[in-house]
Design a protein around this motif. Structure first.
Motif, short mmCIF file in Angstrom:
data_model
loop_
_atom_site.label_atom_id
_atom_site.label_comp_id
_atom_site.label_asym_id
_atom_site.label_seq_id
_atom_site.Cartn_x
_atom_site.Cartn_y
_atom_site.Cartn_z
N ASN A 52 0.86 -1.18 0.00
CA ASN A 52 0.00 0.00 0.00
C ASN A 52 0.90 1.23 0.00
O ASN A 52 2.13 1.09 0.02
CB ASN A 52 -0.92 -0.02 1.24
N SER A 54 1.59 4.69 2.20
CA SER A 54 1.17 5.36 3.43
C SER A 54 1.03 6.86 3.21
O SER A 54 1.61 7.42 2.28
CB SER A 54 2.15 5.04 4.55
N SER A 55 0.29 7.49 4.10
CA SER A 55 0.00 8.92 3.94
C SER A 55 1.24 9.75 4.27
O SER A 55 2.11 9.31 5.01
CB SER A 55 -1.15 9.33 4.87
N HIS A 244 0.63 -2.67 7.31
CA HIS A 244 0.98 -2.07 6.02
C HIS A 244 0.22 -2.65 4.83
O HIS A 244 0.61 -2.44 3.69
CB HIS A 244 2.49 -2.20 5.78
N THR A 246 -4.01 -3.63 4.06
CA THR A 246 -5.15 -2.70 3.93
C THR A 246 -5.08 -1.58 4.98
O THR A 246 -5.79 -0.60 4.88
CB THR A 246 -6.51 -3.41 4.07
N ARG A 248 -2.58 0.43 5.50
CA ARG A 248 -1.99 1.61 4.85
C ARG A 248 -0.90 2.33 5.62
O ARG A 248 -0.70 3.54 5.44
CB ARG A 248 -3.13 2.59 4.49
N TYR A 301 -12.34 5.29 2.23
CA TYR A 301 -11.28 4.57 1.52
C TYR A 301 -11.52 3.06 1.58
O TYR A 301 -11.45 2.36 0.56
CB TYR A 301 -9.91 4.92 2.12
N ALA A 382 -3.70 -0.82 -2.75
CA ALA A 382 -2.70 0.19 -3.14
C ALA A 382 -3.24 1.15 -4.21
O ALA A 382 -3.10 2.37 -4.09
CB ALA A 382 -1.43 -0.50 -3.63
N THR A 385 -5.62 3.63 -2.95
CA THR A 385 -4.92 4.75 -2.31
C THR A 385 -4.50 5.78 -3.36
O THR A 385 -4.55 6.99 -3.13
CB THR A 385 -3.67 4.26 -1.54
N PHE A 430 -0.22 8.90 -3.15
CA PHE A 430 -1.27 8.97 -2.14
C PHE A 430 -2.26 10.04 -2.59
O PHE A 430 -1.94 11.23 -2.61
CB PHE A 430 -0.68 9.32 -0.77
#
Ligand code: PLP
Length: 444
Positions: A52, A54-55, A244, A246, A248, A301, A382, A385, A430
């Protein structure tokens, strides 16, 4: 040269590697490799179900100055002085996690889910004790007793699997095996099982056979936190997860949740049983992730992840691809490529040729060895996202299906690759769509 912290933060946010020219000057060799990976991530349709993005908020904390602090021990009981602020950070992470899942006890120090799993086994079992888990080929995980993993070497491992007809877990069969084996611990949850798991039914079997129940929710944890799939927490004595997939967050970092009575044993098994000092930057990043998970954008999301997985499945089915169990309840799909005369490895390589990244995977009752296997595992987390929606996922599904059906059509490959590149053009890793609006997140 003075370090440029704004840049460093931008660098950590994952969106600015290309502009990080101080790294390019100081370490051009590494900078160029990083740039290549940045390009690869941007230009791939990432369907790897265990990846995924990450923010920026979460990413900026991972690798922050907190990583330099030694905080061996637990909040209030450290081996090193100067831990007052990191104590508060770890306590915050734990409180947020407990609120999110409604669990009684939580540990956030494990460096990975595999380590959390080993710690859990150590906390609960003695060598030679019996455990019952899902077969690897049917979707289980190597840390659930695979012969080449420490979990398979220390304990007496028995497996249950999926039914040959439905390719879903047959609870009657699980009940029968449990009655025979009388395991101390029953494990549910896997890495390539596309369906919801009936945790309540597992809890019933555990009660009947006097066993403990452990749910490993590594793949579906984000969906579970957002409450778009059923929760394991009310039914299981123990729940472990990576953060890490779903969920995220960045890789590394895992959580272990359990009933209060097991809290002490579980904490002791992580530290000092297996690990030394925790990574406080990782724990702070998880605290940020847990807050983000509670925000409305994460629920949107997660709903989109499910909707997109269904659209991807529909596209594949339209092209005649067989999906293990017929479909999915989660972000994850397992395609059987046998009917196209391909192995999973062939399919993985073919997909790479049009810019789609996924992984070969064994399927239930697979006739090929894991190194080639008969399936391809795909997931929607992913690319959701990145901001793709159901119409794009449907198209990706039909393109992948067409490619698998006609592996020799090189004209189609060229066209598909160009189409997908156009789909990704300009998309950040992202999507701003999932960033919480400041006014909303400041509600507290
Ligand atoms: C991915 C996964 C893990 C391992 O997570 P790591 O953080 O890579 O160690 C454990 N259990 C299951 C079911 C998984 O899918």
């Amino acid at each position: 040269m003075a370090p440029d912290y704004t840049r460093r933060l931008g660098f950590a946010s994952g969106e600015c590697y290309d502009r990080n020219d101080s790294l390019a000057i100081e370490d051009p060799e590494l900078a160029s490799l990083l740039q290549s990976e940045s390009r690869r991530q941007r230009e791939s349709v990432t369907l790897v179900a265990s990846e995924n993005f990450s923010s920026p908020r979460v990413r900026a904390l991972e690798g922050s100055l907190l990583g330099d602090k030694n905080a061996e021990g637990y909040p209030g009981k450290r081996c090193v002085a100067g831990c007052e602020h990191v104590d508060a950070i770890e306590a915050l992470a734990i409180a947020r996690l407990k609120a999110l899942f409604g669990c009684e006890h939580a540990n956030v120090q494990a460096m990975s889910a595999t380590i959390a799993n080993v710690a859990l086994l150590q906390a609960v079992l003695k060598p030679g004790d019996a455990i019952l888990s899902m077969r690897l080929a049917d979707g289980g995980h190597l840390s659930h007793g695979a012969p080449f993993h420490v979990s398979g070497q220390l304990y007496h491992v028995q497996h249950y699997g999926v039914s040959e007809t439905t390719e879903q877990i047959d609870m009657d069969r699980v009940r029968d095996i449990a009655a025979q084996v009388r395991p101390k611990l029953i494990i549910c949850g896997g890495s390539s099982y596309p369906r919801n798991i009936d945790y309540a039914a597992f809890a019933e079997v555990a009660k009947e056979t006097d066993a403990l129940i452990w749910a490993d929710i590594a793949h579906v944890a984000g969906l579970m936190a957002a409450r778009v799939v059923p929760s394991a927490v009310p039914h299981a004595h123990f729940v472990t997860s990576s953060t890490h997939k779903t969920w995220r967050g960045p890789r590394g970092g895992a959580v272990l949740m359990c009933r209060q009575e097991w809290g002490y044993a579980v904490d002791r098994a992580i530290f000092p049983g297996i690990q030394g000092a925790p990574k406080m930057d990782m724990i702070a990043a998880r605290a940020a992730l847990f807050k983000e998970t509670a925000e409305p954008e994460f629920v949107q999301y997660s709903k989109a992840v499910l909707e997109n997985a269904n659209a991807l499945a529909e596209g594949l089915l339209q092209e005649g691809v067989r999906l293990v169990s017929g479909g999915t309840d989660t972000h994850l799909l397992l395609a059987d490529v046998t009917r196209f005369g391909l192995s999973g490895l062939d399919a993985e390589r073919l997909l790479m040729e049009i810019g789609v990244t996924a992984n070969k995977n064994v399927i239930p009752f697979d006739k090929r060895p894991p190194s080639s296997s008969s399936g391809v595992r795909m997931g929607s987390a992913a690319m959701t996202t990145r901001g793709l929606g159901p119409s794009e996922f449907l198209r990706i599904g039909t393109m992948v299906g067409t490619l698998l059906r006609r592996p020799d059509n090189s004209a189609y490959r060229i066209r598909a690759k160009a189409d997908l590149a156009e789909m990704l053009e300009g998309l950040p890793l992202f999507s701003p769509r999932w960033l919480s609006a400041p006014s909303r997140s400041s509600r507290g």
